[in-house]
Design an enzyme around this catalytic site. Sequence first.
Site, mmCIF file in Angstrom:
data_model
loop_
_atom_site.group_PDB
_atom_site.id
_atom_site.type_symbol
_atom_site.label_atom_id
_atom_site.label_comp_id
_atom_site.label_asym_id
_atom_site.label_seq_id
_atom_site.Cartn_x
_atom_site.Cartn_y
_atom_site.Cartn_z
ATOM 1 N N TRP A 277 26.002 -37.994 10.565
ATOM 2 C CA TRP A 277 26.218 -36.878 9.455
ATOM 3 C C TRP A 277 25.429 -37.370 8.239
ATOM 4 O O TRP A 277 24.775 -36.645 7.204
ATOM 5 C CB TRP A 277 27.353 -36.215 9.097
ATOM 6 N N ASN A 278 25.342 -38.700 7.809
ATOM 7 C CA ASN A 278 24.816 -39.218 6.640
ATOM 8 C C ASN A 278 23.415 -39.244 6.342
ATOM 9 O O ASN A 278 22.978 -39.182 5.318
ATOM 10 C CB ASN A 278 25.577 -40.710 6.601
ATOM 11 N N LYS B 13 22.910 -34.112 20.334
ATOM 12 C CA LYS B 13 24.055 -33.403 19.759
ATOM 13 C C LYS B 13 24.078 -33.958 18.436
ATOM 14 O O LYS B 13 24.415 -35.172 18.169
ATOM 15 C CB LYS B 13 25.239 -33.622 20.646
ATOM 16 N N PRO B 14 23.723 -32.974 17.412
ATOM 17 C CA PRO B 14 23.887 -33.759 16.034
ATOM 18 C C PRO B 14 25.380 -33.669 15.897
ATOM 19 O O PRO B 14 26.140 -32.981 16.242
ATOM 20 C CB PRO B 14 22.922 -32.571 15.290
ATOM 21 N N ALA B 15 25.606 -34.278 14.513
ATOM 22 C CA ALA B 15 27.121 -34.574 13.957
ATOM 23 C C ALA B 15 27.471 -33.019 13.545
ATOM 24 O O ALA B 15 26.666 -32.173 13.142
ATOM 25 C CB ALA B 15 27.237 -35.353 12.800
ATOM 26 N N GLY C 269 26.611 -44.457 14.599
ATOM 27 C CA GLY C 269 27.899 -43.948 14.332
ATOM 28 C C GLY C 269 29.153 -44.926 14.427
ATOM 29 O O GLY C 269 28.592 -46.339 14.079
ATOM 30 N N GLU D 153 23.488 -48.040 17.344
ATOM 31 C CA GLU D 153 23.570 -48.500 15.900
ATOM 32 C C GLU D 153 24.991 -48.256 15.066
ATOM 33 O O GLU D 153 25.304 -47.102 14.929
ATOM 34 C CB GLU D 153 22.410 -47.805 15.158
ATOM 35 N N CYS E 70 25.438 -46.980 6.334
ATOM 36 C CA CYS E 70 26.046 -48.135 7.138
ATOM 37 C C CYS E 70 25.429 -49.376 6.944
ATOM 38 O O CYS E 70 26.252 -50.399 6.921
ATOM 39 C CB CYS E 70 25.822 -47.954 8.575
ATOM 40 N N GLU F 292 34.992 -50.615 6.778
ATOM 41 C CA GLU F 292 33.889 -50.049 5.914
ATOM 42 C C GLU F 292 34.352 -49.010 5.030
ATOM 43 O O GLU F 292 34.937 -47.905 5.743
ATOM 44 C CB GLU F 292 32.636 -49.386 7.044
ATOM 45 N N GLU G 14 15.836 -49.869 16.013
ATOM 46 C CA GLU G 14 15.007 -48.590 15.913
ATOM 47 C C GLU G 14 13.911 -48.809 14.737
ATOM 48 O O GLU G 14 13.833 -49.726 13.875
ATOM 49 C CB GLU G 14 16.032 -47.562 15.062
HETATM 50 C C1 SIN Z 1 22.526 -45.345 8.477
HETATM 51 O O1 SIN Z 1 23.296 -45.398 7.504
HETATM 52 O O2 SIN Z 1 23.050 -45.243 9.483
HETATM 53 C C2 SIN Z 1 21.197 -45.671 8.308
HETATM 54 C C3 SIN Z 1 20.737 -46.058 7.057
HETATM 55 C C4 SIN Z 1 19.201 -46.338 6.991
HETATM 56 O O3 SIN Z 1 18.226 -45.968 7.738
HETATM 57 O O4 SIN Z 1 18.953 -46.884 5.918
#
Ligand code: SIN
Length: 488
Positions: free
Chosen positions: A157-158, A181-183, A237, A259, A293, A391, A468
Amino acid sequence: MPLSIRRDDLLPGRNFIGRWCEAQLGRRFDVADPATDTVFASVPDSGEDDARAALEAAHAAFTAWRAVPARQRAQILKRWNDLIVAHQEDLGRLISREQGKPLAEGRGEVAYAASYVEWFAEEATRANGDVIPAPVVGRRMFALKEPVGVVAAITPWNFPAAMIARKIAPALAAGCTVVCKPAEDTPLTSLALVKLAEEAGVPPGVLNIVTASRERAAEVVDVWLDDPRVRKISFTGSTPVGKHLARRSADTLKKLSLELGGNAPFIVFDDADIDAAVEGLMAAKFRNGGQTCVSPNRVYVQAGVHDTFADKLAERVAALKVGPASDAGSQIGPMINARAVDKIERHVRDAVDRGARILVGGQRLPAVGRNYFAPTVLIGADTTMACACEETFGPVVPVTRFETEAEVVAAANATPYGLAAYFYSRDVKRIWRVAEALEAGLVGINEGALAAEAAPFGGVKESGYGREGSIHGLDEYMHLKYLCQGQL
Ligand code: SIN
């Protein structure tokens, strides 16, 4: 809230499985605005049957899609990129509405998402194989790159646009078909992107998306995990969910890109440019309100500059404007939901109970809304605190004083995670020493903004595997086939 969009049809509010459709059992779930907690949309609450239908469609479409010449696939992706760019304002508003980030960041995320689509449109035409010198006369040897098959993309979702783009664009470029499937918190941006992909000419069945509530998400994903026709899972996630996906897909030995969570250290050495370090930290930490993240989670400052750095940081953080995306001046939006705010509050309380001191912030902001937390600076943080081990995913900066390079490198690496790490120094020998010693997939050296479509993004240790973006991102969706021709 007036974050309306110009093209209402970018809100199809349905699944896309070769065509726009409701969930087979007709169920729906609500989407709420995190700024106010008010429901403003609903989408299908899909289950097993919908997941299976999406998979059937993707499987049926695979043979034809992989045979489409790479240049033609690239042209479709290029059109998708152009449409995303053309709808930057609408998509940015949609992201801000359902995810809460300030509008400037919503618009920025659209550009970031498009950059991956454009990148992989170009990479599609470069999936070259090898001609291998044969060890004997009369033989020829080749390695070809082939699409792995149906890909299941499970997105967070972020960054509801960027994470979809960075999984789906390379998958389609490679010749794979996709189920996604999106968040559950942010399904609308994903549906809008699929609508634009349809307009760009992605053929029916090639890209399928089903939405599901938190309660039914596992039902959908389990269908894909168990089915041998899904050959690849790409997930962004949490680490516990990533481990579950790895275990559950082991029976069918799927290829995985994971990731996962991070616990990024941000180190400021005595010889650093302190103003640049403060700016770098502000950019890295407060992007998306800390819900990223790669967000610095632990800040280590060497004794000689600790107090100066902390004062400058506190002044910058105290000036941040918190508010909804509908306020043009907002720099920090709401957290995604009440659970997220509870966790942030728990981390701050725990740190204070264990001896940290609050320099700025430290509390919820009920006058702004239920999901807001004040940007916070803590000093005197140490390794016993929850904010150093988990986190936080929010706007909290715990600062720890350190004395030596060896001590801080050991502390930075003393975590099961290894996604991002940052440090500031002007000593060229130290720069190489520390960059090589840090256990992380991404290292920012005198730089807080790391990610770019041309760079490999991904972690080590329990932050996952796979990359990625970059020239390596396409290979995640392809396998190598070796051809050996004899009797020549
Ligand atoms: C993420 O928070 O999963 C990705 C962050 C980013 O692409 O910089």
